[in-house]
Write an enzyme that holds these catalytic residues in place. Structure first.
Site, PDB file in Angstrom:
ATOM      1  N   THR A   1      48.969  41.455  33.922  1.00 44.33           N
ATOM      2  CA  THR A   1      47.198  42.410  33.001  1.00 44.33           C
ATOM      3  C   THR A   1      46.679  43.273  33.369  1.00 44.33           C
ATOM      4  O   THR A   1      46.090  44.122  32.838  1.00 44.33           O
ATOM      5  CB  THR A   1      46.641  40.969  34.279  1.00 44.33           C
TER       6      THR A   1
ATOM      7  N   GLU B   1      41.955  37.719  42.376  1.00 44.33           N
ATOM      8  CA  GLU B   1      41.893  38.883  40.751  1.00 44.33           C
ATOM      9  C   GLU B   1      42.252  39.954  40.718  1.00 44.33           C
ATOM     10  O   GLU B   1      43.060  40.738  40.374  1.00 44.33           O
ATOM     11  CB  GLU B   1      40.961  38.164  39.982  1.00 44.33           C
TER      12      GLU B   1
END
Ligand code: HSE
Length: 305
Positions: A180, A128
């Protein structure tokens, strides 16, 4: 055993009220991740998709997570990982988490289940960090644990699984990519205290509603005053979709993760199907391609196939 294949599910993070700290796992869609032991002490990556994802281990979300696992477990061998990606990168339903969680979960099976779910989440979070520049776990934790998961802290990692009543999710993915990192960059660095109060009241109420099965309280609490007002500008037809879904009987919903997917929760599958029709109808005259899924909440997260 020298090879194992797992299904790694999509996840909905933020869940409107829990930016960076709340998420749940879906049954559909999911990636298929096969991991094999190889003699060389390195990670080899094979992708079956058209997404042009990097295959250098240090630039690949599964690669960094597996490399860390090899180092932490002091292994003398490496892994080959083969990923059939059904979850499009940049879709907002945890594509990067599915790759990294699937890879470390499968590798852990091959080395005798040495790591806990907590450990595997920490390893997957390295993916992530690589994908978004942020060390959040609100996709990785539900992908590993299944169900609804609250991440109280990422340092140290502190995860709580939350009971929930019967729920179905309807997800629409307009086929545009929202990175993102970019949808994080537009967020405010400071928030007015009154908005913060409204948000943490809603989060507390939502979690209470999940645990007690109070659908009405759930509906009243699914409102975000900080992140969604900014991010909704990136999502086509956001307001119309939300209004049509609530009209069709959804409990509530909003942006899935950092978008562009949107999700809605319903208390039965028939309503979830009607919500899917409502989502489709908003886009019926639009040229934007989209996928719509109706899915139960995954109880288990990553599972062996
Ligand atoms: N909580 C993260 C965000 C999820 O909204 O930026 C995206 O991966």
């Amino acid at each position: 055993m020298t090879e194992v294949t797992v299904r790694a599910p999509a996840t909905v993070s933020n869940v409107v009220v829990g930016f960076d700290c709340l998420g749940f796992a879906l049954e559909l869609p999911f990636d298929e991740v096969t991991v094999r032991i190889i003699d060389e002490s390195r990670v080899r990556i094979i992708h079956h998709d058209d997404f042009d994802l990097p295959t250098e281990p240090e630039q690949n979300v599964a690669g960094v997570a597996l490399s860390a696992l090899i180092k932490t477990a002091e292994l003398t061998h490496g892994f080959e990982v083969e990923i059939t990606k059904n979850i499009m990168p940049g879709s907002g339903v945890g594509s990067s988490s599915a790759s990294s969680c699937g890879a470390v979960f499968a590798a852990n099976q091959l080395i005798g289940d040495r790591f806990t779910k907590h450990d595997l989440t920490e390893l997957a979070m390295l993916g992530e960090q690589l994908a978004s520049g942020s060390r959040h776990a609100d996709n990785a934790a539900p992908c590993i644990y299944g169900g609804f998961v609250l991440v109280r802290s990422t340092d140290p990692l502190d995860i709580t699984e939350i009971e929930h009543p019967p729920l179905w999710a309807t997800v629409i993915h307009p086929q545009i990519e929202v990175k993102t990192s970019e949808s994080r960059a537009i967020l405010p660095s400071q928030v007015p205290l009154k908005d913060a109060v409204r948000n943490w009241s809603n989060l507390a109420a939502f979690v209470t509603a999940l645990s007690s099965g109070d659908y009405d309280l759930m509906a009243r609490s699914m409102e975000d005053f900080i992140v969604e007002p900014v991010r909704q500008t990136l999502i086509p037809k956001y307001e119309e979709v939300k209004a049509a879904c609530l009209e069709a009987g959804a409990i509530g919903g909003g942006i899935s993760g950092s978008g562009p997917s949107m999700f809605m929760l319903s208390d039965n599958i028939n309503t979830a199907d009607e919500v899917a029709d409502a989502m489709e109808s908003v886009f019926s005259n639009s040229e934007i391609e989209r996928n719509v899924y109706v899915s139960a909440i995954s109880r288990d997260g990553v599972t062996i196939m």
